[in-house]
Design a protein around this motif. Structure first.
Motif, PDB file in Angstrom:
ATOM      1  N   GLY A 211       0.905  -1.012   0.283  1.00  0.00           N
ATOM      2  CA  GLY A 211      -0.002   0.086  -0.295  1.00  0.00           C
ATOM      3  C   GLY A 211       0.703   1.100   0.046  1.00  0.00           C
ATOM      4  O   GLY A 211       1.926   1.548  -0.009  1.00  0.00           O
ATOM      5  N   ARG A 212       0.046   2.359  -0.156  1.00  0.00           N
ATOM      6  CA  ARG A 212       1.015   3.580   0.186  1.00  0.00           C
ATOM      7  C   ARG A 212       1.600   3.903   1.138  1.00  0.00           C
ATOM      8  O   ARG A 212       2.446   4.667   0.866  1.00  0.00           O
ATOM      9  CB  ARG A 212      -0.115   4.303  -1.110  1.00  0.00           C
ATOM     10  CG  ARG A 212      -0.659   4.996   0.493  1.00  0.00           C
ATOM     11  CD  ARG A 212      -1.837   6.274  -0.748  1.00  0.00           C
ATOM     12  NE  ARG A 212      -3.230   6.775   0.552  1.00  0.00           N
ATOM     13  CZ  ARG A 212      -4.346   5.717   0.868  1.00  0.00           C
ATOM     14  NH1 ARG A 212      -4.459   4.608  -0.079  1.00  0.00           N
ATOM     15  NH2 ARG A 212      -5.061   5.535   1.605  1.00  0.00           N
ATOM     16  N   TRP A 213       0.537   3.400   1.774  1.00  0.00           N
ATOM     17  CA  TRP A 213       1.899   3.965   3.733  1.00  0.00           C
ATOM     18  C   TRP A 213       2.961   3.324   3.513  1.00  0.00           C
ATOM     19  O   TRP A 213       3.799   3.501   4.407  1.00  0.00           O
ATOM     20  CB  TRP A 213       0.489   3.886   4.196  1.00  0.00           C
ATOM     21  CG  TRP A 213       0.396   2.173   4.327  1.00  0.00           C
ATOM     22  CD1 TRP A 213       0.399   0.969   4.890  1.00  0.00           C
ATOM     23  CD2 TRP A 213      -1.222   2.162   3.689  1.00  0.00           C
ATOM     24  NE1 TRP A 213      -0.347  -0.383   4.243  1.00  0.00           N
ATOM     25  CE2 TRP A 213      -1.242   0.010   3.278  1.00  0.00           C
ATOM     26  CE3 TRP A 213      -1.848   2.693   3.288  1.00  0.00           C
ATOM     27  CZ2 TRP A 213      -2.128  -0.356   2.969  1.00  0.00           C
ATOM     28  CZ3 TRP A 213      -3.378   1.975   2.481  1.00  0.00           C
ATOM     29  CH2 TRP A 213      -3.389   0.442   2.340  1.00  0.00           C
ATOM     30  N   ALA A 214       2.879   1.876   2.824  1.00  0.00           N
ATOM     31  CA  ALA A 214       4.648   1.418   2.706  1.00  0.00           C
ATOM     32  C   ALA A 214       5.276   1.975   2.088  1.00  0.00           C
ATOM     33  O   ALA A 214       6.774   1.060   2.004  1.00  0.00           O
ATOM     34  CB  ALA A 214       4.235  -0.033   2.669  1.00  0.00           C
ATOM     35  N   MET A 215       5.108   2.662   0.833  1.00  0.00           N
ATOM     36  CA  MET A 215       6.774   2.458  -0.435  1.00  0.00           C
ATOM     37  C   MET A 215       7.327   3.686   0.213  1.00  0.00           C
ATOM     38  O   MET A 215       8.583   4.478  -0.338  1.00  0.00           O
ATOM     39  CB  MET A 215       5.399   4.349  -0.531  1.00  0.00           C
ATOM     40  CG  MET A 215       4.792   3.216  -1.961  1.00  0.00           C
ATOM     41  SD  MET A 215       4.019   4.318  -3.466  1.00  0.00           S
ATOM     42  CE  MET A 215       2.214   2.862  -3.614  1.00  0.00           C
ATOM     43  N   GLY A 333       4.960   7.672  -3.696  1.00  0.00           N
ATOM     44  CA  GLY A 333       4.010   7.141  -2.414  1.00  0.00           C
ATOM     45  C   GLY A 333       4.061   8.542  -1.583  1.00  0.00           C
ATOM     46  O   GLY A 333       2.932   8.831  -0.857  1.00  0.00           O
ATOM     47  N   THR A 334       4.100   9.278  -1.321  1.00  0.00           N
ATOM     48  CA  THR A 334       4.353  10.821  -0.692  1.00  0.00           C
ATOM     49  C   THR A 334       3.355  11.362  -1.850  1.00  0.00           C
ATOM     50  O   THR A 334       2.315  11.887  -0.938  1.00  0.00           O
ATOM     51  CB  THR A 334       5.733  11.580  -0.987  1.00  0.00           C
ATOM     52  OG1 THR A 334       6.685  11.079  -0.303  1.00  0.00           O
ATOM     53  CG2 THR A 334       5.283  13.270  -0.482  1.00  0.00           C
ATOM     54  N   PHE A 335       2.998  11.403  -2.353  1.00  0.00           N
ATOM     55  CA  PHE A 335       2.124  11.844  -3.564  1.00  0.00           C
ATOM     56  C   PHE A 335       0.256  11.561  -2.975  1.00  0.00           C
ATOM     57  O   PHE A 335      -0.583  12.281  -2.660  1.00  0.00           O
ATOM     58  CB  PHE A 335       2.230  12.173  -5.389  1.00  0.00           C
ATOM     59  CG  PHE A 335       0.973  12.385  -5.751  1.00  0.00           C
ATOM     60  CD1 PHE A 335       0.672  13.597  -5.745  1.00  0.00           C
ATOM     61  CD2 PHE A 335       0.466  11.471  -6.475  1.00  0.00           C
ATOM     62  CE1 PHE A 335      -0.824  14.082  -6.655  1.00  0.00           C
ATOM     63  CE2 PHE A 335      -1.015  11.581  -6.705  1.00  0.00           C
ATOM     64  CZ  PHE A 335      -1.656  13.037  -7.268  1.00  0.00           C
ATOM     65  N   LEU A 336       0.656   9.716  -2.752  1.00  0.00           N
ATOM     66  CA  LEU A 336      -0.711   9.455  -2.177  1.00  0.00           C
ATOM     67  C   LEU A 336      -1.007   9.564  -1.140  1.00  0.00           C
ATOM     68  O   LEU A 336      -2.452   9.283  -1.260  1.00  0.00           O
ATOM     69  CB  LEU A 336      -0.684   7.885  -3.174  1.00  0.00           C
ATOM     70  CG  LEU A 336      -0.285   7.422  -4.933  1.00  0.00           C
ATOM     71  CD1 LEU A 336      -0.650   5.633  -4.927  1.00  0.00           C
ATOM     72  CD2 LEU A 336      -1.565   8.044  -5.155  1.00  0.00           C
TER      73      LEU A 336
END
Length: 407
Positions: A211-215, A333-336
């Motif tokens: 998920g995006r929180w793991a990038m 990931g920062t963007f999402l």
């Protein structure tokens, strides 16, 4: 290089009874491809159902799509087995795998039959699990794991079924030269499409660690380095197209996004408490990974160094894949996760299960657990490089096997 049809036109009778419109590709091959799409479509819908409605039953709409897809693949493949085994010619049987001394089936058909049985077997197991333990808190619950194996077997069967026809490079006597070329190109795109559905399944069932929180953590790159290089390189090589892996990843991106974007437009209301996030439409998984970016780099290098030893090639491709993945997905990931521009229907970052606290402080920002020391990053990424290289080497070997498959 693109593969060309170079064998002389065969005079043997095609065992496909379909019309010229299908270009002498048996109907069960098309059905297996459609079934491959249906099973992952149903899974994505089922995840959104759990995030948005909560309560479901054995025959909820998403479940029906999954079961129909898996059952259809198994039934049509089973029919093909019986037809070939008891009414097929020696030529037709010679193109199949013989098992139990009586039956003849394509390898892809065997995968579809087993996958259909496993998928349907998981249905009552999943229903019992929900009645006993309630709503799943994780995607990979025991019944879902059984279902996953069955569904991915159906999808593998679809890929192998297409490959068997593609690798024979037969020129059908009833078709003109241009029609035979069109037939081969269609088989390539059917294979690429099924490979995209297979990758969609892998990503979907690994969506929690990916998920995006793991990038912003090494774990993300480790999981992504295990999960994707082997299938991208195997299918990219087997497809016979220079940009095979890139095409596969673009179809994956488009399919995953379209399904979830459409679901986000549909009304949904939670039917199971407690409700911590009031919603009125379906909540879905977030935006898919941009795998086409590392896939493009891998395809380019795979073509450029095609004459190189596969061990050295795996080292180059594994490192390149991870480097491009990191460069593209750390800022993504920062963007999402943090940008207000991503909290809309298109990007889907505002999708949030009704069970989750709508005001959770880390809903739109990275938690402190992402603050990792440089040494921890170096160690984690070192393992990711190792995983990526090993996965790439397996993928190249698997791709060579796929290119030889003709049954």
């Amino acid at each position: 290089m693109e593969t060309a049809i170079n064998q002389p036109i065969t005079t043997e009778k095609s065992f496909s009874s379909t019309s010229k419109f299908l270009l002498e590709i048996p109907l069960y091959v098309y059905i297996s491809v459609i079934a491959s799409m249906c099973v992952i479509l149903g899974i994505l819908w089922d995840i959104a159902w759990h995030m948005s409605i909560g309560r479901d039953g054995l025959f909820s709409a998403p479940h029906v799509v999954v079961y129909v897809g898996a059952a259809t693949a198994g039934i049509f493949s089973g029919y093909q087995v019986l037809k070939t085994s008891f009414w097929g010619t020696l030529v037709e049987k010679g193109k199949m795998v013989n098992f139990w001394g009586i039956f003849y089936s394509s390898l892809g058909g065997l995968f579809c039959i087993w996958g259909g049985i496993a998928s349907l077997t998981s249905a009552p197991f999943d229903d019992w699990w929900h009645n006993t333990y309630g709503l799943d808190v994780e995607i990979l619950s025991p019944p879902h794991t059984v279902l996953l194996l069955g569904l991915m077997s159906v999808q593998m069967g679809a890929m192998v079924a297409v490959l068997a026809f593609m690798n024979r490079k037969e020129a059908i006597v009833t078709l003109s030269a241009s029609e035979n070329a069109n037939r081969f190109n269609r088989l390539q795109w059917l294979f690429i499409t099924t490979a995209a559905f297979f990758i969609t399944s892998i990503f979907t069932f690994l969506s929690e660690p990916l998920g995006r929180w793991a990038m912003h953590r090494p774990d993300f790159y480790q999981v992504a380095s295990i999960a994707f290089p082997f299938i991208l390189l195997a299918t990219g090589r087997a497809s016979g197209k220079k940009w095979g892996a890139t095409y596969i990843c673009l179809i994956f991106l488009f399919f995953h996004w379209v399904v979830n974007a459409v679901l986000r437009l549909l009304p949904a209301e939670p039917l199971l408490g407690p409700i911590h996030n009031k919603i009125t439409t379906y909540q879905t998984l977030g935006f898919p990974l941009l795998l086409f970016i590392p896939a493009f780099a891998v395809d380019w290098l795979r073509e450029k160094f095609s004459a190189m030893n596969d061990w050295i090639l795996a080292l180059i491709l594994g490192f390149t894949y991870l480097f491009v993945l990191f460069v593209s997905h750390y800022p993504f990931g920062t963007f999402l996760h943090e940008s207000p521009l991503a909290r809309n229907w298109f990007w889907g970052s505002n999708s949030w299960s009704f069970q989750n606290d709508a005001d959770w402080e880390y809903r739109f920002k990275f938690s402190p657990r992402n603050d990792i020391s440089l040494s921890a990053w170096a160690e984690g990424m070192g393992f990711a490089i190792l995983f990526s290289v090993v996965s790439s080497r397996i993928g190249l070997a698997w791709g060579n096997w796929m290119k030889q498959l003709q049954r």
